[in-house]
Design an enzyme around this catalytic site. Structure first.
Site, PDB file in Angstrom:
ATOM      1  N   GLU A 113       2.379  10.139 -36.135  1.00 51.81           N
ATOM      2  CA  GLU A 113       1.459  10.224 -37.281  1.00 51.81           C
ATOM      3  C   GLU A 113       0.546  11.428 -37.041  1.00 51.81           C
ATOM      4  O   GLU A 113      -0.626  11.293 -36.713  1.00 51.81           O
ATOM      5  CB  GLU A 113       0.635   8.937 -37.381  1.00 51.81           C
ATOM      6  CG  GLU A 113      -0.236   8.858 -38.603  1.00 51.81           C
ATOM      7  CD  GLU A 113      -1.138   7.638 -38.563  1.00 51.81           C
ATOM      8  OE1 GLU A 113      -1.938   7.464 -39.493  1.00 51.81           O
ATOM      9  OE2 GLU A 113      -1.058   6.865 -37.589  1.00 51.81           O
TER      10      GLU A 113
ATOM     11  N   GLU B  56      -2.319  20.172 -38.400  1.00 50.74           N
ATOM     12  CA  GLU B  56      -2.816  19.488 -37.214  1.00 50.74           C
ATOM     13  C   GLU B  56      -1.808  19.579 -36.068  1.00 50.74           C
ATOM     14  O   GLU B  56      -1.790  18.745 -35.169  1.00 50.74           O
ATOM     15  CB  GLU B  56      -3.173  18.036 -37.543  1.00 50.74           C
ATOM     16  CG  GLU B  56      -4.367  17.932 -38.486  1.00 50.74           C
ATOM     17  CD  GLU B  56      -4.804  16.505 -38.776  1.00 50.74           C
ATOM     18  OE1 GLU B  56      -4.284  15.579 -38.117  1.00 50.74           O
ATOM     19  OE2 GLU B  56      -5.655  16.316 -39.662  1.00 50.74           O
TER      20      GLU B  56
END
Length: 733
Positions: A421, A430
């Site tokens: 995730e 990210e």
């Protein structure tokens, strides 16, 4: 009131047959209060007193003033005449400018909350009159006068009264540009009595600082019972702009067109108030993020930073994301069972956080009728404490917890499924590609990655508020930094388009972490073109993503395919240093780069306008932003601590008592970014019947009590192991 606790503020303006405001403040206040209005709009001076002096300052006589006392100002906003500011005669023009200044000074003196500045006659209605300046000159002179008012404004807000017509936006854009995009300049948008208009007409204004909407009574229709109503088009416009938390102003002649039996002049207020109260209810996401629309948030850097408990808390309140992950894991397990690969599978959850994906995997295995060998890997030592607590109180031997950096961990067995995730608002912002490149070595040759791909999308947008907020920092760095934003007051030039994609795993990929150009395969460049359907001022670029978790199971924040009610991600905003004007029918090219070196990843971006014939206007292009990652980047640390290179089995931690008091919800402290502070708790919508079942577990209060004791022991073991590794640099685990 379902949409908001705040009541709609509606004011009254009384004009005579010649369109001038001649009623005094006390007269208008009496009528307004009797009819239930919240405020009034009153002209500063009488029409016959609206003359400037040929030289010297303007001094008002008491009988010239309609807004005369501070008591008047407590209920009324001022209306200032700019008549004559566009005059060709120098003497007349100077006098008009002096009069406008004097009205603003008087409003400031009384403490009037807002000053409504009308347009000169030649701007509100184009004319070939030789007594006024040419159009462009009239705009420039009016803008110079407004700019002078802004420089002296203290308490009083300056609102430009702009008509909502084909030329209104261009006048507004010219004036605010000549005023240097001052955040002090606000907008009063006056609707006109038109029967047809393009469906997206109101969208052009949604990105502007509209504070007041003016509705003349002559634009209202009458229903069969002789009550005033708006056309469906105007109703839709009002409902849309009500979402910007604006105020409304009814502009009416002294004798109301509505009979006293039907409510008189107060009938308009009742109608608009009802229109406001009967808006569609907020979506789940809008309700969840209430109060943080158009709020700049710094994107997370979970590889560099350890997330706080409150951040995990927010993400875990999104049932949609975890339900889709659970569905994807279940489908992948069933596919492997159907392929006859046996009934026991190794599943690894990388970036386990506080364990929601571990719960998803366990439930998915139960539905698929499988047995799992489950590893939960996390680098955050604080989250490890929570995972260990859950292992002791819920999971038992079903889960092995590993404290390590996923890029360096060497597993004892290969995995059938790798679940992560790591997605950001732009998909890859990210460092999901970098993390999963290093982690894919844990997969079997036929192993599955969930997610299996993600695609970045972008489109240029207009947003005066976001641009002003970024500019308020007064430095280059903030103008070259992307922000996570829950968009509201924006206008997109077109639907977002895909720019690049990442897929996992990548067969044959070998990554030598830390070597020169080890990450060059994750660089990207995109060139996209957009056609403007209307005149637009581009303030930046909006980014979104779509992700394929497994086969047909998707997650998306792209507006056209947004996963219903999913709230874990907001879009990302890349600002422009200087807004870029694009005319209707012309194009703008967006150039976007994802670049990297051995320590960081960053984005660069630029916009180049093109003519309607397709030629690039290179002289009008924006600067290439964030060259070399000089202002913003995503850090890619080589290693966190000595023990990270080998991994620390969290099963070494001491057991935690199995007391299970009632669950208590942690206080919600922030949404997605690191700049948020102490917002109100969102509604508990996630506990819906459709939400996945969450088994009971020890309350955060118990976890926090145990956390300090366990973390002290973890820190001691970490230190001991780090010292051992330091003394034996060639030792392998």
């Amino acid at each position: 009131m379902s949409n908001t606790e705040k009541a709609l503020s509606i004011g009254l303006e009384v004009v005579d047959t010649r369109g001038q405001l001649e009623a005094s403040a006390s007269q208008v206040e009496t009528v307004a209060r009797e009819s239930g209005y919240s405020f009034a709009a009153v002209s500063i001076v009488r029409r016959d007193g609206a003359r400037g002096a040929s030289n010297g300052p303007v001094v008002f006589n008491p009988d010239q003033l309609l807004l005369a006392t501070a008591e008047d100002a407590s209920f009324a906003i001022g209306v200032a005449s700019s008549r004559g500011v566009d005059a060709a005669d120098d003497v007349v023009r100077r006098g008009a400018i002096q009069l406008l200044d004097a009205q603003a000074n008087w409003a400031n003196h009384l403490g009037v909350a807002a000053l409504l500045v009308t347009l000169p006659g030649s701007l509100s209605k184009k004319s070939d009159d030789s007594t006024v300046l040419p159009f462009s000159a009239a705009v420039a002179n009016f803008a110079r006068s407004v700019s002078a008012l802004l420089s002296r404004a203290s308490y009083t807000q300056i609102l430009l009264r702009i008509p909502l017509n084909a030329n209104g936006w261009n006048i507004w854009n010219a004036v605010r540009s000549l005023c240097g995009h001052s955040p002090k300049l606000q907008l009063a948008l006056e609707f006109e009595n038109i029967s047809t208009a393009a469906n997206d007409t109101i969208n052009q204004w949604m990105a502007e600082p509209v504070k007041l909407v003016i509705l003349p009574t002559d634009m209202f229709l009458f229903n069969k019972k002789n009550y005033p109503v708006l056309s469906k088009m105007h109703q839709a416009w009002c409902r849309s702009i009500m979402n910007l938390n604006v105020q409304f102003l009814i502009s009416s002649p002294p004798n109301s067109p509505v009979s006293p039996e039907n409510g008189g002049i107060g009938a308009y207020r009742l109608y608009i108030d009802n229109l406001y109260k009967t808006r569609p209810p907020l979506s789940v996401v809008d309700a969840f993020a209430r109060g943080y629309d158009d709020y700049l948030q710094a994107p997370l850097q979970p590889l560099m930073d350890n997330l706080e408990s409150a951040t995990y808390e927010v993400f875990e309140k999104d049932p949609v994301k975890y339900q889709e992950y659970e569905n994807a894991i279940e489908l992948a397990l069933k596919d492997r069972v159907a392929a006859g690969l046996r009934n026991v599978f190794v599943v690894m959850v990388f970036g386990a956080g506080r364990g929601p994906l571990v719960d998803c995997a366990l439930r998915a295995a139960e539905k698929a009728g499988c047995t799992l060998v489950l590893y939960a890997l996390e680098k955050n030592p604080n989250a490890i404490v929570i995972l260990q607590t859950k292992k002791q109180t819920r999971w038992g031997d079903a889960v092995t917890i590993v404290h390590s950096d996923m890029r360096y961990w060497e597993p004892p067995v290969k995995a059938d499924i790798l679940v992560s995730e790591l997605l950001g608002s732009f998909g890859d912002n990210e460092l999901s590609p970098e993390c999963l490149d290093g982690a894919q070595k844990v997969l079997k040759p036929d192993g599955i990655s969930i997610p299996e791909s993600y695609t970045a999308f972008l489109t240029p947008i207009s947003s005066t508020k976001l641009y002003n907020d970024v500019c308020s920092y007064k430095d280059l760095a903030h103008l070259e930094t992307p922000y996570v934003v829950k968009f509201k007051a924006i206008n997109s030039i077109a639907e977002p388009v895909p720019v690049w994609q990442f897929t996992h795993p990548q067969p044959g990929l070998e990554v030598n972490l830390g070597t020169k150009d080890f990450n060059i395969h994750n660089t990207r460049y995109s060139h996209t073109s957009f056609e403007a359907k209307q005149d637009l001022l581009i303030h930046g670029i909006a980014g979104y993503f779509e992700s394929v978790l497994y086969r047909h199971i998707h997650l998306s924040i792209n507006p056209s395919t947004h996963s219903p009610d999913m709230s874990s991600w907001f879009p990302i905003f890349f600002p422009l240093q200087v807004p870029l004007h694009v005319s209707s029918g012309s194009h703008v090219d967006v150039h976007f780069w994802r670049l990297t070196d051995d320590r960081k990843v960053w984005y660069e971006w630029a916009c180049v306008p093109r003519t309607k014939s397709g030629e690039s206007i290179l002289g009008g292009a924006s600067e290439i932003h964030n060259v070399g990652g000089r202002s913003s980047w995503i850090d890619m640390p080589a290693m966190f601590t000595a023990f990270m290179s080998v991994g620390l089995c969290a099963d070494l931690l001491p057991p935690i008592p199995r007391k299970q008091p009632p669950h208590a919800t942690c206080e919600h402290r922030q949404l997605q970014g690191q700049q948020m502070s102490h917002p109100p708790s969102p509604p508990q919508y996630f506990a819906s019947p459709a939400s996945p079942t969450i088994h009971s577990f020890p309350s955060p209060s118990l976890i926090e009590k145990e956390a300090e004791r366990v973390k002290r022991q973890l820190d001691r073991k970490t230190l001991i192991l780090a010292l051992v590794l330091a003394s034996k640099p060639t030792t392998t685990p």
